[in-house]
Design an enzyme around this catalytic site. Structure first.
Site, PDB file in Angstrom:
ATOM      1  N   ASP A 155       0.830  -1.213   0.000  1.00 29.86           N
ATOM      2  CA  ASP A 155       0.000   0.000   0.000  1.00 29.86           C
ATOM      3  C   ASP A 155       0.863   1.261   0.000  1.00 29.86           C
ATOM      4  O   ASP A 155       1.990   1.250   0.488  1.00 29.86           O
ATOM      5  CB  ASP A 155      -0.922  -0.016   1.233  1.00 29.86           C
ATOM      6  CG  ASP A 155      -2.109   0.931   1.054  1.00 29.86           C
ATOM      7  OD1 ASP A 155      -2.407   1.308  -0.098  1.00 29.86           O
ATOM      8  OD2 ASP A 155      -2.730   1.290   2.073  1.00 29.86           O
TER       9      ASP A 155
ATOM     10  N   HIS B  43       2.631   3.325  -8.960  1.00 29.76           N
ATOM     11  CA  HIS B  43       2.436   1.886  -9.177  1.00 29.76           C
ATOM     12  C   HIS B  43       3.645   1.286  -9.897  1.00 29.76           C
ATOM     13  O   HIS B  43       4.061   0.169  -9.609  1.00 29.76           O
ATOM     14  CB  HIS B  43       1.158   1.633  -9.984  1.00 29.76           C
ATOM     15  CG  HIS B  43      -0.086   2.016  -9.242  1.00 29.76           C
ATOM     16  ND1 HIS B  43      -0.302   1.653  -7.937  1.00 29.76           N
ATOM     17  CD2 HIS B  43      -1.180   2.744  -9.603  1.00 29.76           C
ATOM     18  CE1 HIS B  43      -1.478   2.126  -7.537  1.00 29.76           C
ATOM     19  NE2 HIS B  43      -2.020   2.799  -8.527  1.00 29.76           N
TER      20      HIS B  43
ATOM     21  N   LEU C 196      11.115 -20.931  -3.871  1.00 28.40           N
ATOM     22  CA  LEU C 196      10.184 -19.930  -3.331  1.00 28.40           C
ATOM     23  C   LEU C 196       8.909 -19.925  -4.174  1.00 28.40           C
ATOM     24  O   LEU C 196       8.985 -19.990  -5.394  1.00 28.40           O
ATOM     25  CB  LEU C 196      10.866 -18.550  -3.415  1.00 28.40           C
ATOM     26  CG  LEU C 196      10.054 -17.316  -3.081  1.00 28.40           C
ATOM     27  CD1 LEU C 196       9.776 -17.251  -1.582  1.00 28.40           C
ATOM     28  CD2 LEU C 196      10.813 -16.052  -3.506  1.00 28.40           C
TER      29      LEU C 196
END
Ligand code: IPE
Ligand code: IPE
Ligand code: MG
Length: 236
Positions: A19, A36, A130
């Site tokens: 955020d 972004h 991962l």
């Protein structure tokens, strides 16, 4: 807090609510989409750092089911950025031994992005170091509803258990998040991992996501290592 024993306490599943991209851009008098873009770039470093810490599952909340309510220009721009990022970065992520997975509803996602998503999943499916999970068009309530509908279709008129329901979640093999980090100061989940976060630990920081770096990650992990998880039981 940082004794030897605790330093080894690494979350198996780390989740981050990315955020503050918009506020990061605003502070610099830039359009939100530049925020972004900076946020997605930051994600590249984070995959490497997270892997180095020995974390097995890394999930990020990148677009919620409610984020469709933003102005069309921002939504379209974001979808384009996701597709661009995937096209350019999948090889790098794969080279780290990371398997890319997506979590969320597939409806409403533009065709071009959907194509990149399928390719990224397929191309990295054998990587085992991962699991890098991108939550796009994800909502915790949507996930529960989708699981309930899928469950009643497969097991009509029968009582169900928690485990039955769990098997119908988007990624049933992924363990619940041990640590959820939220950047940029808000103290809420905003519909992320609702069911799965029942016993997660939380870490909040005021830093905007594009400014979140190695030191911040280490701080969050050190804090986590000092926590005592009890799951409703007694102190061990
Ligand atoms: C997070 O940044 C990214 C998405 C939700 C897509 P925001 O866009 O929410 O940034 P703020 O909260 O407006 O600063
Ligand atoms: C949560 O951030 C969703 C993502 C980071 C993808 P929002 O910015 O959408 O959440 P609210 O609106 O502040 O709760
Ligand atoms: Mg926000």
């Amino acid at each position: 807090m940082t004794d030897e024993k605790n330093e080894k306490k690494i979350p198996r599943h780390l989740a981050i609510i990315l955020d503050g991209n918009g506020r990061w851009a605003k502070k610099r008098n830039l359009p939100r989409l530049m925020g972004h873009r900076a946020g997605l770039r930051k994600l590249e470093d984070m995959v490497r750092l997270v892997k180095r810490e020995g974390i097995r599952y890394f999930s990020v909340y990148a677009f919620s089911t409610e984020n469709w309510n933003r102005p069309l220009m921002e939504v379209t721009g974001l979808m384009r950025l996701f597709a661009y990022y995937l096209r350019r970065k999948v090889e790098e992520v794969k080279a780290e031994g990371a398997r890319i997975r997506f979590c969320g509803r597939r409806d409403r996602i533009p065709e071009d992005l959907l194509k990149q998503m399928k390719w990224a999943e397929e191309h990295t499916k054998d990587e085992k170091i991962l699991d890098f999970i991108l939550c796009i068009n994800y909502g915790g309530r949507a996930e529960i509803i989708d699981a309930v509908n899928s469950l009643i279709a497969s097991k009509p008129n029968q009582p169900v258990t928690e485990d039955d329901l769990r098997k119908h979640f988007y990624l049933p093999d992924v363990p619940d998040p041990d640590l959820i980090i939220r950047t940029s100061g808000e103290l809420r989940l905003s519909n992320f991992w609702l069911w799965e976060s029942a016993y997660s630990e939380y870490y909040f920081t005021d830093i905007h996501w594009p400014d979140f770096g190695e030191n911040e990650l280490k701080k969050a992990l050190a804090d986590y290592a000092g926590r005592e998880r009890r799951y409703g039981g007694l102190k061990s």
